[in-house]
Design a protein around this motif. Structure first.
Motif, mmCIF file in Angstrom:
data_model
loop_
_atom_site.group_PDB
_atom_site.id
_atom_site.type_symbol
_atom_site.label_atom_id
_atom_site.label_comp_id
_atom_site.label_asym_id
_atom_site.label_seq_id
_atom_site.Cartn_x
_atom_site.Cartn_y
_atom_site.Cartn_z
ATOM 1 N N TYR A 202 -106.159 -54.044 -14.521
ATOM 2 C CA TYR A 202 -105.950 -53.666 -15.917
ATOM 3 C C TYR A 202 -106.999 -54.275 -16.830
ATOM 4 N N ASP A 203 -107.093 -53.668 -17.984
ATOM 5 C CA ASP A 203 -107.923 -54.155 -19.076
ATOM 6 C C ASP A 203 -107.221 -53.731 -20.353
ATOM 7 N N GLU A 204 -107.342 -54.537 -21.379
ATOM 8 C CA GLU A 204 -106.697 -54.194 -22.641
ATOM 9 C C GLU A 204 -107.087 -52.793 -23.099
ATOM 10 N N ARG A 205 -108.343 -52.429 -22.893
ATOM 11 C CA ARG A 205 -108.832 -51.110 -23.301
ATOM 12 C C ARG A 205 -108.633 -50.125 -22.141
ATOM 13 N N LEU A 206 -107.424 -49.596 -22.031
ATOM 14 C CA LEU A 206 -107.100 -48.697 -20.935
ATOM 15 C C LEU A 206 -107.969 -47.441 -20.943
ATOM 16 N N GLY A 207 -108.383 -47.010 -22.116
ATOM 17 C CA GLY A 207 -109.214 -45.816 -22.239
ATOM 18 C C GLY A 207 -110.659 -46.123 -22.554
ATOM 19 N N GLY A 208 -111.123 -47.296 -22.189
ATOM 20 C CA GLY A 208 -112.499 -47.661 -22.488
ATOM 21 C C GLY A 208 -112.751 -47.674 -23.989
ATOM 22 N N TYR B 133 -109.197 -31.174 -29.151
ATOM 23 C CA TYR B 133 -108.116 -32.043 -29.609
ATOM 24 C C TYR B 133 -107.415 -32.700 -28.414
ATOM 25 N N THR B 134 -107.070 -31.886 -27.428
ATOM 26 C CA THR B 134 -106.352 -32.414 -26.273
ATOM 27 C C THR B 134 -107.237 -33.328 -25.430
ATOM 28 N N GLN B 135 -108.519 -32.997 -25.340
ATOM 29 C CA GLN B 135 -109.439 -33.840 -24.581
ATOM 30 C C GLN B 135 -109.651 -35.211 -25.207
ATOM 31 N N THR B 136 -109.515 -35.300 -26.522
ATOM 32 C CA THR B 136 -109.929 -36.529 -27.214
ATOM 33 C C THR B 136 -108.771 -37.298 -27.852
ATOM 34 N N LEU B 137 -107.541 -37.009 -27.432
ATOM 35 C CA LEU B 137 -106.435 -37.866 -27.866
ATOM 36 C C LEU B 137 -106.600 -39.246 -27.234
ATOM 37 N N ALA B 138 -106.554 -40.270 -28.045
ATOM 38 C CA ALA B 138 -106.839 -41.628 -27.576
ATOM 39 C C ALA B 138 -105.731 -42.170 -26.696
ATOM 40 N N VAL B 139 -106.128 -43.019 -25.774
ATOM 41 C CA VAL B 139 -105.170 -43.793 -24.987
ATOM 42 C C VAL B 139 -104.879 -45.090 -25.727
ATOM 43 N N PRO B 140 -103.607 -45.450 -25.936
ATOM 44 C CA PRO B 140 -103.302 -46.717 -26.610
ATOM 45 C C PRO B 140 -103.626 -47.917 -25.730
ATOM 46 N N ALA B 141 -103.945 -49.015 -26.369
ATOM 47 C CA ALA B 141 -104.316 -50.234 -25.652
ATOM 48 C C ALA B 141 -103.120 -50.829 -24.916
ATOM 49 N N MET B 142 -103.412 -51.529 -23.830
ATOM 50 C CA MET B 142 -102.403 -52.300 -23.124
ATOM 51 C C MET B 142 -102.014 -53.492 -23.980
ATOM 52 N N ARG B 143 -100.773 -53.925 -23.837
ATOM 53 C CA ARG B 143 -100.267 -55.039 -24.629
ATOM 54 C C ARG B 143 -99.886 -56.211 -23.721
ATOM 55 N N ASN B 144 -99.873 -57.400 -24.297
ATOM 56 C CA ASN B 144 -99.406 -58.610 -23.592
ATOM 57 C C ASN B 144 -100.195 -58.891 -22.315
ATOM 58 N N ILE C 24 -111.987 -46.816 -17.263
ATOM 59 C CA ILE C 24 -110.638 -46.472 -17.711
ATOM 60 C C ILE C 24 -109.608 -46.915 -16.671
ATOM 61 N N TYR C 25 -108.362 -47.023 -17.126
ATOM 62 C CA TYR C 25 -107.256 -47.470 -16.267
ATOM 63 C C TYR C 25 -106.072 -46.509 -16.423
ATOM 64 N N PRO C 26 -106.159 -45.325 -15.802
ATOM 65 C CA PRO C 26 -105.068 -44.342 -15.940
ATOM 66 C C PRO C 26 -103.936 -44.509 -14.935
ATOM 67 N N TYR C 27 -104.175 -45.229 -13.839
ATOM 68 C CA TYR C 27 -103.165 -45.428 -12.782
ATOM 69 C C TYR C 27 -102.754 -44.110 -12.139
ATOM 70 N N TRP D 147 -96.161 -33.777 -5.145
ATOM 71 C CA TRP D 147 -96.409 -33.874 -6.576
ATOM 72 C C TRP D 147 -97.711 -34.643 -6.815
ATOM 73 N N ARG D 148 -98.379 -34.310 -7.899
ATOM 74 C CA ARG D 148 -99.555 -35.096 -8.301
ATOM 75 C C ARG D 148 -99.104 -36.464 -8.794
ATOM 76 N N THR D 149 -99.864 -37.496 -8.475
ATOM 77 C CA THR D 149 -99.568 -38.831 -8.998
ATOM 78 C C THR D 149 -99.738 -38.819 -10.517
ATOM 79 N N PRO D 150 -98.673 -39.024 -11.287
ATOM 80 C CA PRO D 150 -98.805 -38.977 -12.748
ATOM 81 C C PRO D 150 -99.468 -40.250 -13.274
ATOM 82 N N PRO D 151 -100.316 -40.137 -14.302
ATOM 83 C CA PRO D 151 -100.893 -41.336 -14.923
ATOM 84 C C PRO D 151 -99.792 -42.208 -15.526
ATOM 85 N N LEU D 152 -100.032 -43.499 -15.547
ATOM 86 C CA LEU D 152 -99.056 -44.430 -16.120
ATOM 87 C C LEU D 152 -99.473 -44.986 -17.473
ATOM 88 N N TRP D 153 -100.731 -44.757 -17.880
ATOM 89 C CA TRP D 153 -101.130 -45.325 -19.164
ATOM 90 C C TRP D 153 -100.261 -44.758 -20.293
#
Length: 449
Positions: free
Chosen positions: A19-25, A302-313, A355-358, A384-390
């Protein structure tokens, strides 16, 4: 093979690989409120921000019946599941399943098909997706029937748990009984963050994670789905959808416009009107196509560029312990934490991002308990496809619930883990064998994402 905490420590456990705080770079948004999934990637230039805002308006606002003075948004239906993209993806987040057949909650749909000589075919009278809403003068196809049941179990340490099983049906079918061999697959609307980043992961990196013959004998044999890419006229790697049945963000968006709202585009030109539904086929439309190329482009951006929120704690000791347990339990074998996007994506801000999409974006057999028995491309009825966890830890904040899995049956993340089977059985069993304190640490790690 499962590693103990001591073995992980001896190998020099690298949190930076997990992990990294910046999950979406550089696209990451530092937001923790109800709008956490609605923000644009933080590194967009002014022209892309403007395109994002235009796409946002077509994602958020309701479409209306044609003909209408609102020419930009007319052509709704004739049959559909929702009035807008945001009807199901509220705040660009995850839908919750209805409590029963009378619950008006939007966001759960039923995919339909029957066996065919070369693969699944649409159900003859109801098409490929049950349309439970319609415009005036056109009958809806039917209602989603859903029955929940309790399934109880017990951890090795004596802790009891309860899972929620679900059975789906078509109630009040308007055009006669459904085909006796119909295959019904429930699908809940997932969050839409980070999709452009997933699109930007090089294909060779995804394929390098595949092990269809389980050559390493670890019980995990993920493989890719290949589906028809309409824009490019060829088979392409599937990345999106619960069974990786869409190759690009654009095609995913256009498919949802048609399937969920009844809006045609250059990729999907025909209305959802099976032959027996004459009122549907005779209803007025909003033009051909109803979604212009420019508007499809803006919604795609729009859909391509929705931001990933940062990891917390990230410095919390319990979160760190949970991250180690996540790897130790082999969850990371499919929910691959770290990727790097390539340099050839059309949108420059998405290139070269750590990036860290899991997710490995591959198909995995998840066992009979989660099976829908409906093939989709190269995906079988148990895969099933492995769903992202971010972003998964912010679903409750954004959408006010904690329902997970492809149909929302899991009432929290713990239940979602306990439903894992098939290739994930050993990881599930390892989780069950942890102490209560360890299980809570792993769940706290997931909650920080």
């Amino acid at each position: 093979m499962f590693l103990t905490g001591c073995q992980l420590g001896a190998l020099g456990f690298d949190y930076g690989e997990v992990y990294d705080e910046r999950l979406g770079g550089e696209t990451t948004a530092f937001a923790v409120g109800k709008s956490s999934f609605e923000l644009s990637a933080r590194n967009l230039d002014t022209p892309l921000r403007r395109a994002f805002e235009v796409g946002d308006s077509f994602f958020e606002q309701n479409w209306v019946t044609a003909p209408a003075s609102t020419k930009a948004r007319d052509g709704l239906g004739p049959t559909m599941n929702a009035l807008s993209c945001s009807s199901c993806h509220s705040h660009d987040g995850r839908a919750r399943p209805p409590e029963n057949a009378e619950d008006p909650e939007r966001g759960l749909l039923l995919r339909l098909s029957i066996p065919g000589p070369g693969g699944p075919l649409d159900e003859p009278s109801y098409g490929g997706q049950l349309q439970d809403r319609s415009i005036l003068g056109v009958p809806p196809e039917g209602r989603i029937g859903i029955i929940y049941r309790d399934i109880t179990g017990i951890y090795p340490d004596g802790t009891k748990y309860s899972l929620r099983g679900s059975t789906y049906s078509i109630e009040d079918p308007a055009f006669g009984p459904v085909h006796p061999e119909v295959m019904i697959s429930p699908r809940i609307a997932p969050s839409t963050i980070g999709m452009g980043l997933l699109e930007a992961i090089p294909e060779e990196e995804i394929l390098a994670l595949a092990d269809p013959e389980d050559a390493d004998n670890d019980g995990i044999s993920g493989h890719a789905n290949y589906v028809w890419d309409i824009r490019n006229g060829k088979l392409s790697l599937g990345r999106f959808g619960w069974k990786a049945n869409q190759p690009t963000v654009e095609q995913q968006a256009a498919g949802a416009f048609l399937g969920d709202i009844g809006i045609t585009s250059s990729l999907f030109t025909e209305e959802n009107c099976p032959a027996v539904q004459t009122d549907c086929s005779e209803a007025p439309n909003g033009g051909k196509p109803e979604l212009t190329e420019d508007r499809l482009e803006k919604v795609t951006i729009y859909t391509q560029t929705l931001a990933v929120p940062a990891m917390r704690n990230t410095e919390d000791d319990e979160v760190k312990h949970g991250a180690r347990l996540f790897v130790q339990s082999q969850c990371s074998a499919c929910h691959t934490p770290r990727h790097e996007t390539g340099e050839d994506h059309p949108l420059e801000p998405l290139r070269g991002q750590i990036i860290y999409p899991y997710t490995d974006l591959l198909l995995h057999d998840m066992g009979e308990g989660l099976a829908d028995h409906r093939p989709d491309g190269l995906a079988s009825g148990t895969e099933w496809r492995t769903p992202p966890l971010w972003g998964i830890g912010l679903v409750e904040t954004v959408n006010g619930h904690t329902f997970f899995l492809h149909d929302g049956r899991a009432r929290n993340l713990e239940e979602a883990i306990l439903w894992h089977d098939g290739e994930a059985k050993e990881s599930r069993d390892h989780f069950m064998g942890l102490t209560l304190e360890e299980r809570n640490a792993l769940l706290k790690f997931l909650g920080s994402l």
